[in-house]
Write a protein that holds these residues in place. Structure first.
Motif, mmCIF file in Angstrom:
data_model
loop_
_atom_site.group_PDB
_atom_site.id
_atom_site.type_symbol
_atom_site.label_atom_id
_atom_site.label_comp_id
_atom_site.label_asym_id
_atom_site.label_seq_id
_atom_site.Cartn_x
_atom_site.Cartn_y
_atom_site.Cartn_z
ATOM 1 N N CYS A 128 0.840 -1.205 0.000
ATOM 2 C CA CYS A 128 0.000 0.000 0.000
ATOM 3 C C CYS A 128 0.868 1.246 0.000
ATOM 4 C CB CYS A 128 -0.965 0.004 1.185
ATOM 5 S SG CYS A 128 -0.207 0.252 2.803
ATOM 6 N N GLY A 129 0.264 2.331 -0.445
ATOM 7 C CA GLY A 129 0.962 3.609 -0.500
ATOM 8 C C GLY A 129 1.443 3.955 -1.895
ATOM 9 N N PHE A 130 1.364 5.224 -2.257
ATOM 10 C CA PHE A 130 1.786 5.766 -3.540
ATOM 11 C C PHE A 130 1.141 5.010 -4.705
ATOM 12 C CE2 PHE A 130 5.254 7.642 -0.945
ATOM 13 C CZ PHE A 130 4.940 8.963 -1.206
ATOM 14 N N ASP A 131 1.909 4.238 -5.483
ATOM 15 C CA ASP A 131 1.341 3.610 -6.689
ATOM 16 C C ASP A 131 0.422 2.442 -6.371
ATOM 17 O OD1 ASP A 131 2.737 5.413 -8.249
ATOM 18 O OD2 ASP A 131 4.466 4.078 -8.484
ATOM 19 N N CYS A 132 0.396 2.003 -5.130
ATOM 20 C CA CYS A 132 -0.485 0.898 -4.737
ATOM 21 C C CYS A 132 -1.736 1.467 -4.053
ATOM 22 C CB CYS A 132 0.247 -0.076 -3.816
ATOM 23 S SG CYS A 132 1.618 -0.925 -4.646
ATOM 24 N N TYR A 133 -2.483 0.594 -3.410
ATOM 25 C CA TYR A 133 -3.719 1.015 -2.756
ATOM 26 C C TYR A 133 -3.405 1.914 -1.560
ATOM 27 C CZ TYR A 133 -4.987 -3.172 -5.363
ATOM 28 O OH TYR A 133 -5.135 -4.107 -6.360
ATOM 29 N N PRO A 134 -4.324 2.833 -1.221
ATOM 30 C CA PRO A 134 -4.124 3.626 -0.004
ATOM 31 C C PRO A 134 -4.075 2.728 1.226
ATOM 32 C CG PRO A 134 -5.843 4.590 -1.390
ATOM 33 C CD PRO A 134 -5.541 3.239 -1.955
ATOM 34 N N CYS A 135 -3.308 3.132 2.203
ATOM 35 C CA CYS A 135 -3.126 2.323 3.410
ATOM 36 C C CYS A 135 -4.243 2.582 4.422
ATOM 37 C CB CYS A 135 -1.778 2.650 4.056
ATOM 38 S SG CYS A 135 -0.349 2.299 3.003
ATOM 39 N N ALA A 136 -4.544 1.562 5.200
ATOM 40 C CA ALA A 136 -5.557 1.674 6.252
ATOM 41 C C ALA A 136 -4.975 2.391 7.468
ATOM 42 C CB ALA A 136 -6.058 0.287 6.643
ATOM 43 N N ASP A 137 -5.844 2.747 8.405
ATOM 44 C CA ASP A 137 -5.406 3.419 9.637
ATOM 45 C C ASP A 137 -4.350 2.582 10.352
ATOM 46 O OD1 ASP A 137 -7.339 5.233 8.992
ATOM 47 O OD2 ASP A 137 -8.759 4.589 10.526
ATOM 48 N N GLY A 138 -3.307 3.248 10.829
ATOM 49 C CA GLY A 138 -2.265 2.563 11.581
ATOM 50 C C GLY A 138 -1.108 2.076 10.734
ATOM 51 N N TYR A 139 -1.266 2.066 9.400
ATOM 52 C CA TYR A 139 -0.178 1.633 8.525
ATOM 53 C C TYR A 139 0.782 2.795 8.278
ATOM 54 C CZ TYR A 139 -2.345 -2.877 7.432
ATOM 55 O OH TYR A 139 -2.865 -4.145 7.507
ATOM 56 N N LYS A 140 1.991 2.481 7.851
ATOM 57 C CA LYS A 140 3.012 3.509 7.641
ATOM 58 C C LYS A 140 2.695 4.328 6.388
ATOM 59 C CE LYS A 140 6.665 0.777 7.673
ATOM 60 N NZ LYS A 140 6.149 -0.552 8.013
ATOM 61 N N CYS A 141 3.106 5.594 6.419
ATOM 62 C CA CYS A 141 2.846 6.491 5.296
ATOM 63 C C CYS A 141 3.908 7.574 5.248
ATOM 64 C CB CYS A 141 1.457 7.125 5.422
ATOM 65 S SG CYS A 141 1.241 8.078 6.954
ATOM 66 N N ARG A 142 3.972 8.265 4.099
ATOM 67 C CA ARG A 142 4.872 9.414 3.968
ATOM 68 C C ARG A 142 4.144 10.644 3.438
ATOM 69 N NH1 ARG A 142 8.225 5.403 1.679
ATOM 70 N NH2 ARG A 142 8.034 6.325 -0.401
ATOM 71 N N ALA A 143 2.903 10.479 3.034
ATOM 72 C CA ALA A 143 2.119 11.601 2.515
ATOM 73 C C ALA A 143 0.640 11.300 2.718
ATOM 74 C CB ALA A 143 2.421 11.823 1.030
ATOM 75 N N ASN A 144 -0.189 12.345 2.684
ATOM 76 C CA ASN A 144 -1.624 12.165 2.905
ATOM 77 C C ASN A 144 -2.250 11.202 1.907
ATOM 78 O OD1 ASN A 144 -1.762 13.986 5.090
ATOM 79 N ND2 ASN A 144 -1.914 15.722 3.714
ATOM 80 N N GLU A 145 -1.782 11.258 0.655
ATOM 81 C CA GLU A 145 -2.387 10.402 -0.371
ATOM 82 C C GLU A 145 -2.091 8.925 -0.161
ATOM 83 O OE1 GLU A 145 1.268 12.434 -2.347
ATOM 84 O OE2 GLU A 145 -0.319 12.936 -0.907
ATOM 85 N N ASN A 146 -1.181 8.607 0.757
ATOM 86 C CA ASN A 146 -0.911 7.199 1.067
ATOM 87 C C ASN A 146 -2.021 6.552 1.879
ATOM 88 O OD1 ASN A 146 2.574 7.984 1.762
ATOM 89 N ND2 ASN A 146 1.603 7.596 -0.193
#
Length: 286
Positions: A230-248
């Motif tokens: 998940c994140g960026f080119d993949c699916y958005p991440c669920a709550d609690g997962y790691k991210c680097r930007a809002n769109e993740n």
């Protein structure tokens, strides 16, 4: 005789007055106006008051308005604070409201143009283990001396690995699956031989025994994913997962490197909201 007649007349008048009082209705009670409300649902917020800057409630039969000094709706990390003035929202600069990207190797600051995350110069990592490489990444080493072992050197990826990993030969004794990669050396690139996911930069060792490209359903965090698949080119991440930007994030809110659950005060339009923090399951919009 006249005295007796006067007493008799007074007594008769008293008897008549008593009879009238006994037969007449009691005086009406003082007028009490009906209550303005019975529950808060009976009260309506004035049209010129933003629901994020005030609320109205039924208190002892009267609709009472409370205005806030600071908006209930705040977006963390936008270098602003939203205050309330006579029930309306007003944004002000707040240099303390920095956006935390969750990366110990960046400095979170507020620039004149908004939030920024600057790479920390090459130095020991704030966590106390490893180093910041100057590109926003935490690595094991920056120089060979950081490995504290003459039989190890610091690779281009910032790993302390055996000196045999740069001799230009295939060394199976060190677990190499290809020349100077795999096993105890740095991971191999796509199409190079592998035995397990740890031999590959992508973390995917294909069924043909070669390092495979990263995909959004390979159950490995690779490529530009912020968490597993998940994140960026993949699916958005669920709550609690790691991210680097809002769109993740599914919620559209990334803070301190983690996807945050949506609320009616997060300063963003998400869920069923009609606008930021209002409408849907949040207070009505104005």
């Amino acid at each position: 005789m006249k005295l007796l007649r006067s007493l008799a007349a007074a007594l008769a008048a008293l008897i008549v007055a008593s009879s009238w009082l006994a037969c007449s209705d009691p005086p009406p009670p003082p007028y009490t106006p009906p209550p303005e409300c019975r529950t808060t649902a009976d009260c309506e917020l004035p049209y010129n008051v933003d629901p994020r800057c005030g609320e109205i409630a039924c208190i002892e039969g009267t609709c009472e308005l409370e205005l806030f000094q600071t908006s209930r709706s705040q977006y963390r990390g936008d270098c602003e604070i939203t205050r309330c003035h006579e029930g309306q929202r007003v944004a002000e600069r707040d240099p303390e409201d920095v956006w935390d990207d969750g990366n110990p190797c960046t400095e979170d600051v507020c620039e004149p143009t908004g939030p920024a995350n600057k790479f920390v110069e090459p130095s020991p990592a704030p966590s106390g283990s490893g180093f910041c490489n100057g590109s926003g990444q935490e690595v094991t080493c920056l120089y060979d001396a950081d490995c504290e072992d003459p039989e190890l050197f610091c690779s281009l990826l910032g790993n302390c690995i055996p000196v045999e990993c740069k001799n230009g030969m295939l060394d199976p004794d060190f677990g190499e699956t290809y020349m100077d990669c795999g096993g105890h050396c740095d991971p191999c690139r796509i199409t190079q031989p592998c035995k397990s996911k740890y031999d590959c930069l992508t973390g995917v060792c294909g069924p043909d025994g070669t390092c495979s490209v990263d995909r959004c359903r390979d159950r490995v965090q690779n490529g530009n994913e912020t968490d597993v698949d998940c994140g960026f080119d993949c699916y958005p991440c669920a709550d609690g997962y790691k991210c680097r930007a809002n769109e993740n994030c599914e919620s559209g809110i990334c803070f301190a490197g983690e996807c945050q659950p949506r609320t009616c005060s997060d300063g963003r339009r998400n869920g069923e909201e009609e606008d930021a923090d209002c409408g849907g399951d949040c207070p009505p919009c104005r």
